[in-house]
Design an enzyme around this catalytic site. Sequence first.
Site, PDB file in Angstrom:
ATOM      1  N   LYS A   1       3.825  -3.418  -2.946  1.00 40.09           N
ATOM      2  CA  LYS A   1       4.827  -4.335  -2.369  1.00 40.09           C
ATOM      3  C   LYS A   1       5.126  -5.459  -3.363  1.00 40.09           C
ATOM      4  O   LYS A   1       6.284  -5.763  -3.631  1.00 40.09           O
ATOM      5  CB  LYS A   1       4.299  -4.938  -1.077  1.00 40.09           C
ATOM      6  CG  LYS A   1       5.095  -6.127  -0.548  1.00 40.09           C
ATOM      7  CD  LYS A   1       4.560  -6.672   0.749  1.00 40.09           C
ATOM      8  CE  LYS A   1       3.495  -7.693   0.590  1.00 40.09           C
ATOM      9  NZ  LYS A   1       3.937  -9.077   0.292  1.00 40.09           N
ATOM     10  N   ASN A   2       4.094  -6.047  -3.925  1.00 37.91           N
ATOM     11  CA  ASN A   2       4.284  -7.250  -4.739  1.00 37.91           C
ATOM     12  C   ASN A   2       4.760  -6.967  -6.148  1.00 37.91           C
ATOM     13  O   ASN A   2       5.082  -7.897  -6.888  1.00 37.91           O
ATOM     14  CB  ASN A   2       2.995  -8.095  -4.747  1.00 37.91           C
ATOM     15  CG  ASN A   2       2.762  -8.730  -3.390  1.00 37.91           C
ATOM     16  OD1 ASN A   2       3.629  -8.678  -2.499  1.00 37.91           O
ATOM     17  ND2 ASN A   2       1.599  -9.308  -3.193  1.00 37.91           N
TER      18      ASN A   2
ATOM     19  N   CYS B   1       4.641 -20.991   5.288  1.00 39.60           N
ATOM     20  CA  CYS B   1       4.293 -19.859   6.158  1.00 39.60           C
ATOM     21  C   CYS B   1       2.880 -20.147   6.668  1.00 39.60           C
ATOM     22  O   CYS B   1       2.296 -21.183   6.386  1.00 39.60           O
ATOM     23  CB  CYS B   1       4.365 -18.546   5.382  1.00 39.60           C
ATOM     24  SG  CYS B   1       3.050 -18.372   4.196  1.00 39.60           S
TER      25      CYS B   1
ATOM     26  N   ARG C   1       3.569 -23.444   0.397  1.00 43.82           N
ATOM     27  CA  ARG C   1       4.234 -22.496  -0.522  1.00 43.82           C
ATOM     28  C   ARG C   1       5.428 -23.145  -1.250  1.00 43.82           C
ATOM     29  O   ARG C   1       6.544 -22.665  -1.213  1.00 43.82           O
ATOM     30  CB  ARG C   1       4.713 -21.250   0.215  1.00 43.82           C
ATOM     31  CG  ARG C   1       3.723 -20.571   1.128  1.00 43.82           C
ATOM     32  CD  ARG C   1       2.570 -19.893   0.431  1.00 43.82           C
ATOM     33  NE  ARG C   1       2.942 -18.773  -0.392  1.00 43.82           N
ATOM     34  CZ  ARG C   1       3.095 -17.517   0.056  1.00 43.82           C
ATOM     35  NH1 ARG C   1       2.954 -17.276   1.323  1.00 43.82           N
ATOM     36  NH2 ARG C   1       3.405 -16.535  -0.770  1.00 43.82           N
TER      37      ARG C   1
ATOM     38  N   VAL D   1       8.089 -24.382  -4.238  1.00 38.66           N
ATOM     39  CA  VAL D   1       8.683 -23.665  -5.373  1.00 38.66           C
ATOM     40  C   VAL D   1       9.047 -24.641  -6.493  1.00 38.66           C
ATOM     41  O   VAL D   1       9.909 -24.348  -7.330  1.00 38.66           O
ATOM     42  CB  VAL D   1       9.925 -22.845  -4.953  1.00 38.66           C
ATOM     43  CG1 VAL D   1       9.529 -21.679  -4.049  1.00 38.66           C
ATOM     44  CG2 VAL D   1      10.977 -23.726  -4.277  1.00 38.66           C
TER      45      VAL D   1
ATOM     46  N   GLN E   1       7.545 -25.416  -9.202  1.00 38.63           N
ATOM     47  CA  GLN E   1       7.340 -24.871 -10.553  1.00 38.63           C
ATOM     48  C   GLN E   1       8.504 -23.994 -10.984  1.00 38.63           C
ATOM     49  O   GLN E   1       8.880 -23.960 -12.152  1.00 38.63           O
ATOM     50  CB  GLN E   1       6.025 -24.063 -10.612  1.00 38.63           C
ATOM     51  CG  GLN E   1       4.795 -24.884 -10.264  1.00 38.63           C
ATOM     52  CD  GLN E   1       4.501 -25.970 -11.295  1.00 38.63           C
ATOM     53  OE1 GLN E   1       4.357 -25.690 -12.477  1.00 38.63           O
ATOM     54  NE2 GLN E   1       4.468 -27.217 -10.855  1.00 38.63           N
TER      55      GLN E   1
ATOM     56  N   ASP F   1      -5.489 -12.232  -1.865  1.00 36.60           N
ATOM     57  CA  ASP F   1      -4.959 -11.242  -0.913  1.00 36.60           C
ATOM     58  C   ASP F   1      -6.019 -10.276  -0.408  1.00 36.60           C
ATOM     59  O   ASP F   1      -5.733  -9.476   0.481  1.00 36.60           O
ATOM     60  CB  ASP F   1      -3.813 -10.446  -1.553  1.00 36.60           C
ATOM     61  CG  ASP F   1      -2.586 -11.297  -1.746  1.00 36.60           C
ATOM     62  OD1 ASP F   1      -1.632 -10.848  -2.403  1.00 36.60           O
ATOM     63  OD2 ASP F   1      -2.590 -12.443  -1.260  1.00 36.60           O
TER      64      ASP F   1
ATOM     65  N   ARG G   1       4.743  -5.585   7.340  1.00 35.12           N
ATOM     66  CA  ARG G   1       5.421  -6.135   6.156  1.00 35.12           C
ATOM     67  C   ARG G   1       4.788  -5.579   4.878  1.00 35.12           C
ATOM     68  O   ARG G   1       5.445  -5.488   3.850  1.00 35.12           O
ATOM     69  CB  ARG G   1       5.316  -7.659   6.136  1.00 35.12           C
ATOM     70  CG  ARG G   1       6.024  -8.339   7.277  1.00 35.12           C
ATOM     71  CD  ARG G   1       6.081  -9.819   7.080  1.00 35.12           C
ATOM     72  NE  ARG G   1       6.484 -10.149   5.717  1.00 35.12           N
ATOM     73  CZ  ARG G   1       6.504 -11.387   5.236  1.00 35.12           C
ATOM     74  NH1 ARG G   1       6.125 -12.387   6.010  1.00 35.12           N
ATOM     75  NH2 ARG G   1       6.880 -11.640   4.013  1.00 35.12           N
TER      76      ARG G   1
HETATM   77  C1  EPZ Z   1       2.395 -14.141  -4.643  1.00 32.21           C
HETATM   78  O1  EPZ Z   1       2.871 -15.227  -3.852  1.00 32.21           O
HETATM   79  C2  EPZ Z   1       2.162 -12.983  -3.678  1.00 32.21           C
HETATM   80  N1  EPZ Z   1       3.417 -12.606  -3.037  1.00 32.21           N
HETATM   81  C3  EPZ Z   1       1.144 -13.393  -2.607  1.00 32.21           C
HETATM   82  O2  EPZ Z   1       0.895 -12.255  -1.798  1.00 32.21           O
HETATM   83  C4  EPZ Z   1      -0.166 -13.784  -3.310  1.00 32.21           C
HETATM   84  O3  EPZ Z   1      -1.083 -14.222  -2.339  1.00 32.21           O
HETATM   85  C5  EPZ Z   1       0.113 -14.904  -4.319  1.00 32.21           C
HETATM   86  O4  EPZ Z   1       1.134 -14.479  -5.263  1.00 32.21           O
HETATM   87  C6  EPZ Z   1      -1.136 -15.277  -5.120  1.00 32.21           C
HETATM   88  O5  EPZ Z   1      -1.622 -14.149  -5.799  1.00 32.21           O
HETATM   89  C7  EPZ Z   1       4.278 -11.801  -3.719  1.00 32.21           C
HETATM   90  O6  EPZ Z   1       4.030 -11.405  -4.849  1.00 32.21           O
HETATM   91  C8  EPZ Z   1       5.549 -11.425  -3.002  1.00 32.21           C
HETATM   92  P1  EPZ Z   1       1.915 -18.272  -6.243  1.00 32.21           P
HETATM   93  P2  EPZ Z   1       3.481 -16.548  -4.606  1.00 32.21           P
HETATM   94  O7  EPZ Z   1       3.209 -18.863  -6.650  1.00 32.21           O
HETATM   95  O8  EPZ Z   1       4.191 -16.131  -5.832  1.00 32.21           O
HETATM   96  C9  EPZ Z   1       1.138 -22.933  -5.671  1.00 32.21           C
HETATM   97  C10 EPZ Z   1       0.680 -11.055   0.189  1.00 32.21           C
HETATM   98  O9  EPZ Z   1      -0.179 -11.120   1.072  1.00 32.21           O
HETATM   99  N2  EPZ Z   1       2.523 -23.108  -6.145  1.00 32.21           N
HETATM  100  O10 EPZ Z   1       1.117 -17.505  -7.252  1.00 32.21           O
HETATM  101  O11 EPZ Z   1       4.209 -17.320  -3.575  1.00 32.21           O
HETATM  102  C11 EPZ Z   1       1.077 -22.247  -4.313  1.00 32.21           C
HETATM  103  O12 EPZ Z   1       1.214 -23.199  -3.265  1.00 32.21           O
HETATM  104  C12 EPZ Z   1       1.255 -12.324  -0.401  1.00 32.21           C
HETATM  105  O13 EPZ Z   1       1.114  -9.987  -0.314  1.00 32.21           O
HETATM  106  C13 EPZ Z   1       3.032 -24.399  -6.285  1.00 32.21           C
HETATM  107  O14 EPZ Z   1       2.358 -25.387  -6.011  1.00 32.21           O
HETATM  108  O15 EPZ Z   1       2.138 -17.313  -4.985  1.00 32.21           O
HETATM  109  C14 EPZ Z   1      -0.296 -21.616  -4.336  1.00 32.21           C
HETATM  110  O16 EPZ Z   1      -1.260 -22.588  -3.987  1.00 32.21           O
HETATM  111  C15 EPZ Z   1       0.736 -13.561   0.309  1.00 32.21           C
HETATM  112  N3  EPZ Z   1       4.313 -24.543  -6.735  1.00 32.21           N
HETATM  113  C16 EPZ Z   1      -0.492 -21.232  -5.807  1.00 32.21           C
HETATM  114  O17 EPZ Z   1       0.466 -22.004  -6.546  1.00 32.21           O
HETATM  115  C17 EPZ Z   1       5.112 -23.476  -7.044  1.00 32.21           C
HETATM  116  O18 EPZ Z   1       6.281 -23.683  -7.458  1.00 32.21           O
HETATM  117  C18 EPZ Z   1      -0.249 -19.759  -6.117  1.00 32.21           C
HETATM  118  O19 EPZ Z   1       1.012 -19.423  -5.578  1.00 32.21           O
HETATM  119  C19 EPZ Z   1       4.578 -22.179  -6.899  1.00 32.21           C
HETATM  120  C20 EPZ Z   1       3.282 -22.010  -6.447  1.00 32.21           C
END
Ligand code: EPZ
Length: 417
Positions: A22-23, A115, A120, A122, A124, A304, A396
Amino acid sequence: MDKLIIEGGVPLNGTISVSGSKNAALPILFASILLDSPFSFLNVPHLQDITTTIRLLRLLGVSCENEDHVVQTEPGHLVPEAPYDLVRTMRASVLCLGPLLTRLGRARVSLPGGCAIGARPVDQHLKGFEQMGARFDLEGGDIVGRCSSLRGAHIVFDMPTVGGTENLLMAAVLAQGTTILENAAREPEVVDLANFLCACGAKIQGQGTGMITIEGVSSLEGETYTIMPDRIEAGTFLAAAGITGGKLLVQNCPFAELETVINTLEQLGMDIRQTDEGVLAECGKAGLHGTDVKTQPYPGFPTDMQAQIMAMMCIAKSSSIVDERIFENRFMHVPELIRMGAQIKISGHTAMIRGVEHLIGAQVMASDLRASASLVLAGLAAHGTTHVRRIYHLDRGYERIEKKLNAVGARIIRAEQ
Ligand code: EPZ
């Protein structure tokens, strides 16, 4: 809304196969916005999030056909607006920002809300785009991005972010000049996206390391690409063998990408080995015993898989500690596991689990995708019947999970809630 009714206590035995990731599929499908040619994506999992992505791509102007794990796309007249009612159902929709900005110089995407597992943000993503020359306004809950054209930049992420790395990678491949992504995410799904883009003519180096360098090119095209297997679904099946005291041959299991998960499962007492037919996983003779886990960016232990491993720890012979370091609220499965007789105490981002003899079936509620998987695993091991409600969360990210598990001995019925 559906629920799953699970009769527990049956050791799983047999062969189970892993679907496409999925990811990896989500960012790769959004990257179809970048293509100047029709394209066929193979091994695409049949999931709610994929259906949502295809609906969104069609709204954005990419024509898509989805048939039997193959998604065919055709470039069309792009409309850079991603509506709230779709984005709110799938946060990954924000991954259309990079492709739209680099192709069209503008994008309107509803700001993805938080969520169950956290805020979550964005930030960055936006900071990186601004370094490349974009500017953003917030209009009625939508992020509106504009740029004359994106140019290469040296971007240093404050923390490794999977989505941030993917979004900026997709923007950089058609930007002018060279982009460097430092402190980039190293997840296999990021590598799969980069490999797909390279197969279409992108110039990317360093994927899988913390430093990715991209030379912008003028256009991208290709014919076909096969999505990697889902390492989290695979890890969930390995855990299912352990928690039920069974033995599973997991086919299409990405062994190398699951190193820390497999090490942890072995510390818990499982025997896991790679064979020509797949990965053979079974619970050791001594049963499960406790261990400690801290979730970290790849190649550390993946967040995950945290909920699924915790379900196993609930019936281990000794205690365990889980330290959730990625998301601020990823223990939603804990109160539901406690309803099943688990002994878990939470202090901040740490959970202490004292193993019990066995869990007891109960009515439980899914709250997010991986919490749902944890409750299914607990139900498979519990004495008696477990009703897992709100399993739209599960749908999902897991393709036909009750069919796959029933084929190896589980007793699961999907019913109206
Ligand atoms: C991806 O989410 C995955 N989703 C998530 O899987 C997974 O848990 C996560 O990466 C971590 O491995 C998909 O790939 C669709 P991050 P993402 O940006 O990209 C913080 C599942 O169950 N952050 O790596 O949203 C954030 O809050 C899902 O399949 C910021 O602060 O995760 C978190 O604490 C759930 N600012 C950390 O970084 C930002 O701009 C990691 O988040 C971006 C992130």
